[in-house]
Scaffold this motif. Structure first.
Motif, PDB file in Angstrom:
ATOM      1  N   VAL A  55       0.850  -1.199   0.000  1.00  0.00           N
ATOM      2  CA  VAL A  55       0.000   0.000   0.000  1.00  0.00           C
ATOM      3  C   VAL A  55       0.881   1.243   0.000  1.00  0.00           C
ATOM      4  O   VAL A  55       0.593   2.226  -0.693  1.00  0.00           O
ATOM      5  CB  VAL A  55      -0.930  -0.011   1.233  1.00  0.00           C
ATOM      6  N   LEU A  56       1.960   1.165   0.762  1.00  0.00           N
ATOM      7  CA  LEU A  56       2.888   2.295   0.826  1.00  0.00           C
ATOM      8  C   LEU A  56       3.631   2.453  -0.505  1.00  0.00           C
ATOM      9  O   LEU A  56       3.780   3.561  -1.018  1.00  0.00           O
ATOM     10  CB  LEU A  56       3.880   2.072   1.971  1.00  0.00           C
ATOM     11  N   LEU A  57       4.055   1.336  -1.057  1.00  0.00           N
ATOM     12  CA  LEU A  57       4.914   1.397  -2.244  1.00  0.00           C
ATOM     13  C   LEU A  57       4.168   1.760  -3.531  1.00  0.00           C
ATOM     14  O   LEU A  57       4.801   2.119  -4.514  1.00  0.00           O
ATOM     15  CB  LEU A  57       5.669   0.070  -2.418  1.00  0.00           C
ATOM     16  N   VAL A  58       2.838   1.652  -3.536  1.00  0.00           N
ATOM     17  CA  VAL A  58       2.100   2.057  -4.743  1.00  0.00           C
ATOM     18  C   VAL A  58       1.531   3.474  -4.597  1.00  0.00           C
ATOM     19  O   VAL A  58       0.738   3.912  -5.409  1.00  0.00           O
ATOM     20  CB  VAL A  58       0.965   1.068  -5.132  1.00  0.00           C
ATOM     21  N   SER A  59       1.973   4.167  -3.558  1.00  0.00           N
ATOM     22  CA  SER A  59       1.574   5.561  -3.394  1.00  0.00           C
ATOM     23  C   SER A  59       2.291   6.415  -4.457  1.00  0.00           C
ATOM     24  O   SER A  59       3.425   6.134  -4.823  1.00  0.00           O
ATOM     25  CB  SER A  59       1.972   6.021  -1.988  1.00  0.00           C
ATOM     26  N   PRO A  60       1.611   7.484  -4.928  1.00  0.00           N
ATOM     27  CA  PRO A  60       2.245   8.285  -5.996  1.00  0.00           C
ATOM     28  C   PRO A  60       3.270   9.288  -5.477  1.00  0.00           C
ATOM     29  O   PRO A  60       3.275  10.436  -5.921  1.00  0.00           O
ATOM     30  CB  PRO A  60       1.038   8.991  -6.627  1.00  0.00           C
ATOM     31  N   PHE A  61       4.079   8.880  -4.540  1.00  0.00           N
ATOM     32  CA  PHE A  61       5.181   9.732  -4.084  1.00  0.00           C
ATOM     33  C   PHE A  61       6.474   8.983  -4.366  1.00  0.00           C
ATOM     34  O   PHE A  61       6.479   7.748  -4.386  1.00  0.00           O
ATOM     35  CB  PHE A  61       5.070  10.023  -2.579  1.00  0.00           C
ATOM     36  N   TYR A  93      11.054   9.336  -0.661  1.00  0.00           N
ATOM     37  CA  TYR A  93      10.309  10.191   0.261  1.00  0.00           C
ATOM     38  C   TYR A  93       9.466   9.331   1.216  1.00  0.00           C
ATOM     39  O   TYR A  93       9.401   9.602   2.420  1.00  0.00           O
ATOM     40  CB  TYR A  93       9.420  11.156  -0.519  1.00  0.00           C
ATOM     41  N   LEU A  94       8.857   8.287   0.677  1.00  0.00           N
ATOM     42  CA  LEU A  94       8.033   7.409   1.510  1.00  0.00           C
ATOM     43  C   LEU A  94       8.876   6.736   2.596  1.00  0.00           C
ATOM     44  O   LEU A  94       8.445   6.599   3.741  1.00  0.00           O
ATOM     45  CB  LEU A  94       7.360   6.344   0.640  1.00  0.00           C
ATOM     46  N   LEU A  95      10.086   6.334   2.212  1.00  0.00           N
ATOM     47  CA  LEU A  95      10.961   5.670   3.192  1.00  0.00           C
ATOM     48  C   LEU A  95      11.417   6.656   4.265  1.00  0.00           C
ATOM     49  O   LEU A  95      11.514   6.303   5.445  1.00  0.00           O
ATOM     50  CB  LEU A  95      12.167   5.038   2.484  1.00  0.00           C
ATOM     51  N   ILE A  96      11.667   7.899   3.876  1.00  0.00           N
ATOM     52  CA  ILE A  96      12.067   8.903   4.865  1.00  0.00           C
ATOM     53  C   ILE A  96      10.890   9.187   5.807  1.00  0.00           C
ATOM     54  O   ILE A  96      11.079   9.332   7.026  1.00  0.00           O
ATOM     55  CB  ILE A  96      12.574  10.182   4.160  1.00  0.00           C
ATOM     56  N   LEU A 152       5.808  -2.901  -8.179  1.00  0.00           N
ATOM     57  CA  LEU A 152       6.492  -3.537  -7.055  1.00  0.00           C
ATOM     58  C   LEU A 152       7.758  -4.207  -7.587  1.00  0.00           C
ATOM     59  O   LEU A 152       8.771  -4.280  -6.908  1.00  0.00           O
ATOM     60  CB  LEU A 152       5.579  -4.558  -6.388  1.00  0.00           C
ATOM     61  N   TYR A 153       7.664  -4.728  -8.795  1.00  0.00           N
ATOM     62  CA  TYR A 153       8.841  -5.176  -9.537  1.00  0.00           C
ATOM     63  C   TYR A 153       9.011  -4.235 -10.714  1.00  0.00           C
ATOM     64  O   TYR A 153       8.035  -3.672 -11.201  1.00  0.00           O
ATOM     65  CB  TYR A 153       8.681  -6.603 -10.087  1.00  0.00           C
ATOM     66  N   ASP A 154      10.246  -4.099 -11.148  1.00  0.00           N
ATOM     67  CA  ASP A 154      10.493  -3.204 -12.262  1.00  0.00           C
ATOM     68  C   ASP A 154      10.451  -3.969 -13.586  1.00  0.00           C
ATOM     69  O   ASP A 154      10.835  -5.130 -13.650  1.00  0.00           O
ATOM     70  CB  ASP A 154      11.854  -2.533 -12.090  1.00  0.00           C
ATOM     71  N   THR A 155       9.979  -3.280 -14.600  1.00  0.00           N
ATOM     72  CA  THR A 155       9.895  -3.891 -15.927  1.00  0.00           C
ATOM     73  C   THR A 155      11.264  -3.894 -16.586  1.00  0.00           C
ATOM     74  O   THR A 155      11.881  -2.840 -16.720  1.00  0.00           O
ATOM     75  CB  THR A 155       8.929  -3.075 -16.804  1.00  0.00           C
TER      76      THR A 155
END
Lengths: 267, 253
Positions: A99-105, A109-112, B61-64
């Motif tokens: 959910v975090l990783l598909v955010s449009p940021f 920045y998300l990890l920070i 989540l994986y890169d193309t």
């Protein structure tokens, strides 16, 4: 994304981390019990065996309890940072990390945001611990409790970034527990958290050398000096540089096109 | 030469020549898939066909490494933030925070899309209202049934008004009645909100008669068309029989 959107994202991540922390009371208690046992039990026992000479930043001879409080503050942050990274592995396994990783940021920045949130949680724990220590008789100058804020921020980011980096190497939760044992304990015990470096050198030159290279030593010293209203330039610089290096590596590790996740994902 | 006044619209999802492998074992091979705005597409495949891998690539989540993916015209590799802003995702595994309330989960998602608390709250009420779940706002997710949790996840996926909704086996673990209700609900959303939907499943009974179906098998697209066309092309009587034939599950008499 506008600047305001970045703020809302940060607020959201921090709020969630604090809410989770509030809901996990056992985690809070466990985080406090560990350093309190050191302070009340171990320090009381070692007090007579381990006298601490007059060293900076202290202006007089001090009790052992006084010496180890900054180290125990570092311990709280170290365990919290690793716990937070453990939750990253758990979230990744359970799917909520997505959910975090598909955010449009941007991912950096998300990890920070995540690191800052976890650091703030550790700072709440630290201040509760310092309050108990104050009541127990380990009292620093009142302004020292304000001065340590930046030191806590740096230490929180440093151990959090280390945990984040480790979490990129680990696929399963079970493996992470093992890595924690190989990282947390050496990092804590081979530092100046429990004994001053000069004392360690008297005991073993090899251990002293290792402790001198351990960045956690410098994080603890930054906290120690700040708590007594002083600034240790060398320790702070080493802690900040280490934080930046670990953070860069962790961000690289979480980049889907370059990092470890990419290698695990496929080719 | 007659020239049409209509300019072709950018597809909601454009996947071209996509290949991916895990340590040398191919998971996807030369996959092409285009979904128009407001279109409902069922991605049908057995377990291990490559559906989740495709989702992991489309969500980055994986890169193309081989091939191209664009969402609403935004290249996923070069314009990831724009592409992510256009998509809503419901993952196969439940991803709600069980200890938080429905409201807290939705506000968190809103924040991850840069919304103010107020906007996220209004959107949460709007989406939960469509699901008939506005009364659940203050309930902890742990207290909800499996079907309700899935509805909250869909509401969350739609909170930022995406143009493309990706659902990876969203009915896993649900009973028949909940599954039917969920499929029907997403069809209605697709029609009423004009959201393009990619619905991945291995369950034939989730396919409607007028759906477009993409059959994925061993990482390859074996068929792509409306149910009637696929059934006719395979000389079968039902989409189930056509699917079995396409994936080689057909029983010999």
């Amino acid at each position: 994304m506008r600047g305001g959107a970045y703020w809302h994202c940060l607020r959201g991540v921090v709020t969630r981390e604090l809410l989770r922390f509030v809901h996990q009371r056992s985690r809070f208690i466990a985080a406090l019990v560990r350093p309190l046992v050191w302070l009340f039990v171990f320090a009381a026992g070692f007090r007579m065996a381990l006298g601490v000479a007059m060293i900076e930043p202290y202006e007089t001879y001090i009790r052992y309890e006084v010496y180890i409080v900054p180290g125990l503050v570092g311990m709280i942050q170290l365990f919290n940072g690793m716990q937070s990274s453990l939750s990253m592995v758990y979230d990744r396994e359970m799917g909520s990390m997505r959910v975090l990783l598909v955010s449009p940021f941007p991912r950096w920045y998300l990890l920070i945001c995540k690191l800052l949130a976890s650091t703030l949680v550790s700072m709440v724990q630290v201040y509760v611990f310092l309050l108990i220590a104050y009541v127990y008789g380990v009292q620093a100058p009142l302004t020292g409790y304000v001065y340590i804020l930046p030191a806590l921020l740096v230490t929180g980011f440093m151990v959090g970034a280390l945990g984040l980096l480790l979490s990129t190497f680990v696929r399963q939760l079970e493996n992470f527990a093992g890595i924690m044992n190989f990282v947390i304990f050496p990092m804590f015990f081979l530092s100046s958290a429990l004994y001053p470096l000069w004392r360690i050198r008297e005991g073993s030159y090899l251990v002293y050398q290792i402790a001198s290279f351990n960045p956690f030593t410098y994080a603890v010293e930054t906290i120690r000096f700040a708590l007594y209203e002083q600034f240790n330039m060398t320790a702070s610089t080493i802690a900040i540089v280490t934080t930046l290096v670990l953070l860069t590596m962790a961000i690289w590790g979480y980049d889907p096109s370059r990092g470890m996740l990419a290698r695990k994902g496929g080719e | 030469m007659a020239v049409s006044d209509e300019t072709p619209r950018t597809p909601a999802l454009d996947v071209r020549d996509l290949s991916f492998s895990y340590g040398g074992a191919p998971a996807l091979q030369e996959v092409d898939l285009r979904i128009a705005v407001g279109e409902f597409v069922v991605l049908l495949g057995l377990n291990g066909a490559g559906k989740t891998t495709l989702f992991s690539l489309v969500t980055r989540l994986y890169d193309t490494r081989h091939g191209h993916i664009a969402v609403e015209g935004h290249d996923l590799h070069r314009q990831a933030t724009h592409a992510h802003a256009c998509m809503g995702v419901v993952f196969q595994q439940p991803t709600l925070d069980l200890d938080l309330t429905v409201k807290q989960n939705l506000l968190y998602h809103g924040a991850l899309h840069g919304m103010t608390r107020r906007m996220a709250y209004e959107r949460a009420m709007e989406q939960l209202g469509r699901m008939g779940m506005q009364d659940s706002l203050q309930r902890r997710v742990r207290q909800l049934s499996g079907g309700q949790r899935r509805r909250v996840e869909i509401a969350r996926g739609l909170l930022h008004h995406p143009r493309l909704l990706l659902l990876d086996e969203p009915t896993v673990g649900l009973d028949m009645a909940s599954r039917r209700a969920l499929v029907s609900h997403v069809h209605e959303l697709c029609a009423s909100q004009g959201v393009a939907v990619l619905w991945a499943t291995h369950l034939i009974d989730e396919v409607y008669a007028d759906d477009r179906v993409v059959v994925l098998d061993q990482g390859r697209v074996k068929a792509d068309g409306h149910v009637a066309d696929i059934v006719a092309a395979q000389g079968s009587e039902t989409i189930g029989a056509a699917f079995d034939r396409l994936v080689g599950k057909e029983t010999t008499p």
